[in-house]
Design an enzyme around this catalytic site. Structure first.
Site, PDB file in Angstrom:
ATOM      1  N   LYS A 173       0.764  -1.157   0.091  1.00  0.00           N
ATOM      2  CA  LYS A 173      -0.068   0.012  -0.030  1.00  0.00           C
ATOM      3  C   LYS A 173       0.756   1.227   0.121  1.00  0.00           C
ATOM      4  O   LYS A 173       1.440   1.604   1.086  1.00  0.00           O
ATOM      5  CB  LYS A 173      -0.900  -0.131   1.016  1.00  0.00           C
ATOM      6  CG  LYS A 173      -1.986  -1.117   1.234  1.00  0.00           C
ATOM      7  CD  LYS A 173      -2.688  -1.059   2.437  1.00  0.00           C
ATOM      8  CE  LYS A 173      -2.076  -1.549   3.754  1.00  0.00           C
ATOM      9  NZ  LYS A 173      -2.717  -1.734   4.904  1.00  0.00           N
ATOM     10  N   THR A 204      -8.987   9.246   8.017  1.00  0.00           N
ATOM     11  CA  THR A 204      -8.591   8.003   7.424  1.00  0.00           C
ATOM     12  C   THR A 204      -8.287   6.997   8.708  1.00  0.00           C
ATOM     13  O   THR A 204      -7.692   5.869   8.093  1.00  0.00           O
ATOM     14  CB  THR A 204      -7.272   8.274   6.649  1.00  0.00           C
ATOM     15  OG1 THR A 204      -6.380   8.735   7.618  1.00  0.00           O
ATOM     16  CG2 THR A 204      -7.528   9.066   5.537  1.00  0.00           C
ATOM     17  N   GLY A 206      -8.484   3.660  10.415  1.00  0.00           N
ATOM     18  CA  GLY A 206      -8.917   2.339   9.925  1.00  0.00           C
ATOM     19  C   GLY A 206      -8.925   1.957   8.611  1.00  0.00           C
ATOM     20  O   GLY A 206      -9.646   1.078   8.056  1.00  0.00           O
ATOM     21  N   THR A 207      -8.218   2.670   7.695  1.00  0.00           N
ATOM     22  CA  THR A 207      -8.005   2.399   6.350  1.00  0.00           C
ATOM     23  C   THR A 207      -7.425   0.909   5.768  1.00  0.00           C
ATOM     24  O   THR A 207      -7.996   0.341   5.308  1.00  0.00           O
ATOM     25  CB  THR A 207      -7.350   3.336   5.634  1.00  0.00           C
ATOM     26  OG1 THR A 207      -6.047   3.638   6.297  1.00  0.00           O
ATOM     27  CG2 THR A 207      -7.988   4.715   5.313  1.00  0.00           C
ATOM     28  N   GLY A 208      -6.435   0.531   6.606  1.00  0.00           N
ATOM     29  CA  GLY A 208      -5.753  -0.723   6.566  1.00  0.00           C
ATOM     30  C   GLY A 208      -6.696  -1.849   7.019  1.00  0.00           C
ATOM     31  O   GLY A 208      -6.953  -2.760   6.189  1.00  0.00           O
ATOM     32  N   CYS A 209      -7.335  -1.812   8.071  1.00  0.00           N
ATOM     33  CA  CYS A 209      -8.355  -2.898   8.571  1.00  0.00           C
ATOM     34  C   CYS A 209      -9.702  -2.964   7.728  1.00  0.00           C
ATOM     35  O   CYS A 209      -9.889  -3.952   7.047  1.00  0.00           O
ATOM     36  CB  CYS A 209      -9.049  -2.505   9.935  1.00  0.00           C
ATOM     37  SG  CYS A 209      -7.837  -1.966  11.212  1.00  0.00           S
TER      38      CYS A 209
END
Length: 264
Positions: A173, A204, A206-209
């Site tokens: 990412k 932003t 929590g974007t990875g989860c």
């Protein structure tokens, strides 16, 4: 029957990341979400004030309870905190023949450590080898491999370094790079470059989860890995655009945007 997806991750009391984000994402994408809680955190828009991991036996019992009775079509992992939990979860996943998305969570959006240094080797040697897709961000790539990516040109090098630990696919990412949000998905031979316009929105959390859960949801519905990642990236991009201020710091992405727009 609706596809069933299991998240194995930590709880975020602020509701923006962790299992709360995972379950909201799964609902939005039309699958049944289930959870194995690995740790409880006290966190909000300003950061993580405390974290308490669960015993390995509690994690194992939750996992077996769900998988043995209800069954799963995909598994997603998030915060695993310690080497013991990483090894426990890797063993459980290794015995479950479904696609697995590993989000090797190491550091929160606020810079708080969510993985003990002693657990890094277990992630490399036990968890990544059982992953269908690994989804590290650039900080996690540096933690795991020592490769520091400061330009798009080094994404391939980062991907090769992570793939050397054994996941079938890796999604590097590149959201922290300047310019468009560019990610590289590759299995070592096939490459997919995913680009999206960057939204001027600092909320932003929590974007990875959310991205990892969206990939797992799409895999559970029968998508190929490239199809699942492409659909998940579109969902997360919309969620970032709709993200909202919550508390006094970094707010979460908006998991419900697709539902409100009739797009799920």
């Amino acid at each position: 029957m609706k596809p069933r997806v299991l998240t194995v991750a930590g709880s975020d009391s602020g509701g923006g990341a962790g299992i709360q984000a995972d379950l909201k994402t799964m609902l939005a994408l039309g699958v049944h979400g289930m959870s194995v809680v690995t740790a409880v955190t006290a966190q909000n828009s300003l950061g993580v004030q405390g974290a308490w991991e669960l015993p390995a036996e509690a994690v194992r019992a939750q996992y077996r309870s769900v998988v043995d009775d209800i069954g799963v079509q995909a598994v997603k992992t998030g915060m695993l905190a310690s080497a013991e939990l990483v090894e426990t979860v890797a063993e459980l996943i290794g015995g479950t023949d479904v696609p697995t998305v590993v989000d090797p969570v190491g550091i929160s959006k606020h810079g708080d450590s969510l993985l003990a240094d002693s657990a890094l080797d277990a992630v490399r040697t036990k968890l990544l080898p059982v992953a269908t897709v690994a989804t590290p961000n650039l900080d996690e790539v540096a933690q795991l491999t020592g490769v520091r990516v400061e330009s798009e040109g080094r994404l391939r090098e980062a991907a090769a370094a992570v793939l050397s630990y054994g996941p079938r696919w890796v999604l590097i990412k590149g959201g922290h790079l300047p310019g468009d949000a560019v990610d590289l998905l590759t299995d070592g031979s096939e490459e997919h470059w995913l680009r999206a316009a960057r939204h001027d929105n600092r909320h932003t959390h929590g974007t990875g989860c959310t991205l990892a859960s969206a990939i797992a949801s799409q895999l559970a519905k029968g998508d190929s890995v490239p199809e699942a990642v492409t659909a998940a990236k579109a969902y997360v991009t919309g969620a970032i655009a709709a993200g909202f201020a919550l508390g006094g710091g970094i707010g979460p992405v908006d998991h419900g945007w697709a539902l409100r727009n009739g797009l799920s």
